[in-house]
Design a protein around this motif. Structure first.
Motif, PDB file in Angstrom:
ATOM      1  N   THR A  89       0.827  -1.199   0.000  1.00 34.93           N
ATOM      2  CA  THR A  89       0.000   0.000   0.000  1.00 34.93           C
ATOM      3  C   THR A  89       0.866   1.256   0.000  1.00 34.93           C
ATOM      4  N   LYS A  90       1.906   1.269   0.837  1.00 37.05           N
ATOM      5  CA  LYS A  90       2.802   2.421   0.887  1.00 37.05           C
ATOM      6  C   LYS A  90       3.523   2.602  -0.441  1.00 37.05           C
ATOM      7  N   ALA A  91       3.951   1.494  -1.047  1.00 35.21           N
ATOM      8  CA  ALA A  91       4.656   1.569  -2.334  1.00 35.21           C
ATOM      9  C   ALA A  91       3.723   2.089  -3.419  1.00 35.21           C
ATOM     10  N   GLU A  92       2.491   1.623  -3.419  1.00 36.59           N
ATOM     11  CA  GLU A  92       1.524   2.089  -4.420  1.00 36.59           C
ATOM     12  C   GLU A  92       1.207   3.565  -4.230  1.00 36.59           C
ATOM     13  N   ASP A  93       1.086   4.008  -2.978  1.00 35.24           N
ATOM     14  CA  ASP A  93       0.814   5.417  -2.697  1.00 35.24           C
ATOM     15  C   ASP A  93       1.989   6.288  -3.127  1.00 35.24           C
TER      16      ASP A  93
END
Length: 78
Positions: free
Chosen positions: A71-75
């Motif tokens: 999720t952090k990488a996608e954000d």
């Protein structure tokens, strides 16, 4: 004769001795042995179930961390 062969023969000898001693013991002693075996089996099953539960908990935590990192990488990328 190798060490493995000697070890196997020693285990077979101990097993035969234990079996002979069990068969020549009183019914009360035989029941005591059965009770000890059942208790050990129950404890082993409980330990296995506890270990499985802990492994599942760890796997769950790892999966949560992976999902969080995704999720952090996608954000960050998105």
């Amino acid at each position: 004769m190798g060490n493995k062969t000697k070890g196997i023969l020693a285990l077979l000898g101990l097993g035969a001795l234990a079996y002979w001693k069990y068969k020549n013991s009183t019914p009360e002693d035989q029941q005591a042995v059965k009770d000890k075996i059942n208790t050990a089996k129950d404890n082993l099953n409980k330990w296995g179930n506890d270990l499985k539960s802990k492994a599942n908990d760890v796997a769950s935590q790892v999966q949560s961390k992976v999902d969080e990192a995704k999720t952090k990488a996608e954000d960050t990328l998105g």
